[in-house]
Design an enzyme around this catalytic site. Structure first.
Site, PDB file in Angstrom:
ATOM      1  CG  ASP A   1       0.661   3.944  -4.089  1.00 41.54           C
ATOM      2  OD1 ASP A   1      -0.438   4.418  -4.428  1.00 41.54           O
ATOM      3  OD2 ASP A   1       1.311   3.156  -4.790  1.00 41.54           O
TER       4      ASP A   1
ATOM      5  CG  ASP B   1      -2.945  -0.784  -6.987  1.00 41.44           C
ATOM      6  OD1 ASP B   1      -3.403  -1.857  -7.390  1.00 41.44           O
ATOM      7  OD2 ASP B   1      -3.661   0.163  -6.584  1.00 41.44           O
TER       8      ASP B   1
ATOM      9  CG  ASP C   1       4.841   1.572  -6.138  1.00 40.16           C
ATOM     10  OD1 ASP C   1       3.835   2.215  -5.780  1.00 40.16           O
ATOM     11  OD2 ASP C   1       4.834   0.802  -7.118  1.00 40.16           O
TER      12      ASP C   1
END
Length: 221
Positions: free
Chosen positions: A13, A15, A171
């Site tokens: 991922d 960000d 995250d």
């Protein structure tokens, strides 16, 4: 869970996993709030939902605004964010050695993000990763986004790797759900924004408490 030494590729991922973009996203929201005469947002509160996307950021910073108003403000918010040019966005400490280590071992890596491509690609360029990222699947690349498995499967196809020999690191719960549905091994990045969730409750194959912990496991000596 596959042995990381047998992995053909690692997907990340963007960000909250590779990069800390919260300062720019919060600053853009503060500018928007000033424009519309709203109180400045709480940076800590907003930062927790960064991985959930622009609408979640607006809902966090503009509590009480209904969905039509959120949709109305979204394009202006994204424009303000783009104008900042990722001024304060940076890779998390330790990420560069992870990527360099993968490259040194001939392991392909790519990015699967829900961030739209016209924001994700410049961000990768700003971070010096644009020419190194072997596959970028953005939020508008396909008809469906994470937690749907299609973006992860598309990235695997771009890299010509078997999902069963691919790791997906993220995250947010949606990352773990997407990777699991696509048949990859999954790693929850506990150093990220987490959207207020507990990464140990997501059902990931592994939880990495920090970037150094990920490095030590992913690239053993």
């Amino acid at each position: 869970m596959i042995d990381p030494r047998l992995a053909q590729a690692v997907l990340f991922d963007l960000d909250g996993t590779l990069a800390d973009s919260a300062p720019d996203l919060v600053a853009a929201l503060a500018t928007l709030c000033k424009e519309i005469g709203h109180a400045a947002p709480d940076p800590q509160v907003v930062s927790r939902v960064v991985s959930a996307g622009g609408r979640a950021i607006l809902r966090s910073g503009l509590p009480g605004f209904d969905e039509p108003r959120i949709e109305e403000l979204l394009s202006r918010y994204l424009d303000l964010y783009a104008r900042r040019g990722n001024a304060a966005t940076a890779l998390y400490a330790g990420i560069e050695p992870v990527l360099a280590g993968l490259e040194a071992r001939g392991i392909a890596w790519g990015v699967v993000t829900n961030k739209v491509g016209w924001l994700a690609a410049p961000m990768l360029d700003h971070l010096g990763l644009g020419t190194r990222c072997a596959a970028l699947v953005a939020g508008d690349t396909l008809a469906r986004r994470k937690p749907d498995p299609d973006p992860v499967l598309h990235a695997c196809a771009m890299l010509k790797v078997d999902p069963a020999r691919t790791l997906f690191v993220g995250d947010d719960l949606r990352d773990i759900e997407a990777g699991r549905a696509a048949g990859t091994a999954t790693v929850a990045a506990a150093w990220g924004y987490l959207n207020g969730g507990d990464p140990h409750a997501w059902g990931a194959d592994r939880v990495a408490a920090s970037v150094p912990a990920l490095h030590a496991w992913l690239l053993p000596d």
